[in-house]
Design a protein around this motif. Structure first.
Motif, mmCIF file in Angstrom:
data_model
loop_
_atom_site.group_PDB
_atom_site.id
_atom_site.type_symbol
_atom_site.label_atom_id
_atom_site.label_comp_id
_atom_site.label_asym_id
_atom_site.label_seq_id
_atom_site.Cartn_x
_atom_site.Cartn_y
_atom_site.Cartn_z
ATOM 1 N N MET A 1 0.899 -1.387 0.213
ATOM 2 C CA MET A 1 0.006 0.019 0.078
ATOM 3 C C MET A 1 1.038 1.232 0.021
ATOM 4 O O MET A 1 0.645 2.234 -0.416
ATOM 5 C CB MET A 1 -0.998 -0.135 1.298
ATOM 6 C CG MET A 1 -1.951 -1.080 1.414
ATOM 7 S SD MET A 1 -3.044 -0.963 2.688
ATOM 8 C CE MET A 1 -3.622 0.635 2.540
ATOM 9 N N GLY A 2 2.019 1.129 0.714
ATOM 10 C CA GLY A 2 2.635 2.444 0.692
ATOM 11 C C GLY A 2 2.364 3.369 1.684
ATOM 12 O O GLY A 2 1.450 3.114 2.430
ATOM 13 N N HIS A 3 2.915 4.672 1.623
ATOM 14 C CA HIS A 3 2.614 5.650 2.674
ATOM 15 C C HIS A 3 1.472 6.583 2.211
ATOM 16 O O HIS A 3 0.690 7.145 2.977
ATOM 17 C CB HIS A 3 3.742 6.605 2.777
ATOM 18 C CG HIS A 3 5.081 5.998 3.401
ATOM 19 N ND1 HIS A 3 5.913 5.373 2.251
ATOM 20 C CD2 HIS A 3 5.544 5.867 4.483
ATOM 21 C CE1 HIS A 3 6.823 4.695 3.267
ATOM 22 N NE2 HIS A 3 6.854 5.086 4.183
ATOM 23 N N GLU A 43 6.871 3.740 9.612
ATOM 24 C CA GLU A 43 7.178 2.363 8.987
ATOM 25 C C GLU A 43 6.456 1.317 9.453
ATOM 26 O O GLU A 43 6.114 0.553 8.774
ATOM 27 C CB GLU A 43 8.667 2.312 8.601
ATOM 28 C CG GLU A 43 9.355 2.935 7.658
ATOM 29 C CD GLU A 43 8.676 3.006 6.123
ATOM 30 O OE1 GLU A 43 8.207 1.966 5.709
ATOM 31 O OE2 GLU A 43 9.181 3.937 5.582
ATOM 32 N N ALA A 58 3.812 1.828 7.277
ATOM 33 C CA ALA A 58 3.575 1.408 5.689
ATOM 34 C C ALA A 58 4.328 0.025 5.644
ATOM 35 O O ALA A 58 3.942 -0.913 4.529
ATOM 36 C CB ALA A 58 4.046 2.494 4.924
ATOM 37 N N GLY A 59 5.345 -0.023 6.320
ATOM 38 C CA GLY A 59 5.908 -1.491 6.116
ATOM 39 C C GLY A 59 5.300 -2.608 6.565
ATOM 40 O O GLY A 59 5.100 -3.575 6.029
ATOM 41 N N LEU A 61 1.737 -2.347 6.542
ATOM 42 C CA LEU A 61 0.442 -2.597 5.428
ATOM 43 C C LEU A 61 0.867 -3.046 4.113
ATOM 44 O O LEU A 61 0.041 -3.531 3.600
ATOM 45 C CB LEU A 61 0.162 -1.135 5.380
ATOM 46 C CG LEU A 61 -0.596 -0.406 6.631
ATOM 47 C CD1 LEU A 61 -0.983 0.854 6.280
ATOM 48 C CD2 LEU A 61 -1.876 -1.402 7.217
ATOM 49 N N SER A 62 2.202 -3.100 3.866
ATOM 50 C CA SER A 62 2.820 -3.750 2.760
ATOM 51 C C SER A 62 3.295 -5.178 2.866
ATOM 52 O O SER A 62 3.490 -5.750 1.669
ATOM 53 C CB SER A 62 3.947 -2.800 2.174
ATOM 54 O OG SER A 62 3.599 -1.609 2.055
ATOM 55 N N SER A 63 2.877 -5.744 3.936
ATOM 56 C CA SER A 63 3.343 -7.190 4.056
ATOM 57 C C SER A 63 2.256 -7.882 4.923
ATOM 58 O O SER A 63 2.066 -7.695 6.112
ATOM 59 C CB SER A 63 4.678 -7.166 4.900
ATOM 60 O OG SER A 63 4.865 -8.584 5.295
ATOM 61 N N LEU A 67 1.923 -8.103 8.975
ATOM 62 C CA LEU A 67 0.823 -7.607 9.389
ATOM 63 C C LEU A 67 0.134 -8.549 10.314
ATOM 64 O O LEU A 67 -0.204 -8.128 11.442
ATOM 65 C CB LEU A 67 -0.039 -7.168 8.267
ATOM 66 C CG LEU A 67 -1.561 -6.531 8.708
ATOM 67 C CD1 LEU A 67 -1.158 -5.122 9.228
ATOM 68 C CD2 LEU A 67 -2.295 -6.278 7.329
#
Length: 219
Positions: A1-3, A43, A58-59, A61-63, A67
């Motif tokens: 998703m990123g920031h 992050e 963001a780290g 939400l991107s994994s 998560l």
């Protein structure tokens, strides 16, 4: 998703901006401390909502695996059997806590909510020893500083910034509003004629994220 999705939340956006503003004029050591705070929050930050752990970093939400590992109340989660350490969000502690970059985080800092996380981060930034105190002015889209700043006296960590031309030096020694105008004029000239051939330290405009390294200097 990123920031990007999280920046739609005002508290999250202002939280990230606090770290960016605090980096202006900070020493190399304090830049490293801010980078750790950024990692453990923007992050890989976690907060509580309705009694449940929710990720906002963001780290995370991107994994999907991490998560689940960081927030799930059960095990196994994220292909791991152990639980991570959960600590209350405290920038003073986070600033001294190292982190791995190739594995799940062993420690997550849990904020009560994003507003509380922002206030704690702001208090930490205000406690830092810096040559000036900076705030973002949304009306002028510039940075307000609480004292006159001479560009050729601004230090980035342990390195001394190269001298500015006499014209810019005179402007920089004026009151902070004049300093802000000087930077706006420089940006306008850069858009029209290309970037000026004037070495400087950091772009004084507030940015959303911290520098990528303790020696991150715009040339």
């Amino acid at each position: 998703m990123g920031h990007a999705p999280m920046f739609a939340d005002p508290d999250f956006a202002e939280f990230s901006q606090e770290i960016g503003l605090a980096s202006l004029g900070a020493s190399d050591k304090d830049i490293e401390r801010l980078a750790r705070c950024y990692w453990h929050s923007v992050e890989f930050g976690v907060c509580r909502e309705d009694g449940q752990l929710k990720a906002y970093g963001a780290g995370l939400l991107s994994s999907f695996g991490e998560l689940e590992y960081s927030c799930a109340p059960y095990r196994p989660a994220g292909d791991a059997d152990e639980y991570p350490e959960l600590l209350p969000w405290d920038p003073v502690v986070a600033a001294e806590t190292d982190f791995p970059i190739t594995t799940y985080q062993p420690t997550y800092f849990v904020a009560q909510n994003l507003a509380d996380a922002k206030q704690r981060m702001r208090k930490f930034c205000e406690s830092m020893n810096r040559p000036f105190y900076a705030r973002y002015n949304s009306n002028t889209q510039g940075v307000w500083v609480d004292r006159a700043v001479a560009l050729d006296e601004v230090h980035v960590g342990s390195r001394r910034a190269p001298p500015a031309p006499e014209r810019l030096r005179r402007t920089a020694l004026a009151e902070p509003p004049a300093l802000r105008c000087a930077f706006r004029r420089r940006r306008a000239l850069a858009r029209t004629h290309g970037p000026p051939r004037v070495p400087h330290t950091r772009d004084m405009r507030a940015h959303a994220g911290p520098p990528s390294s303790p020696t991150d200097v715009d040339d």
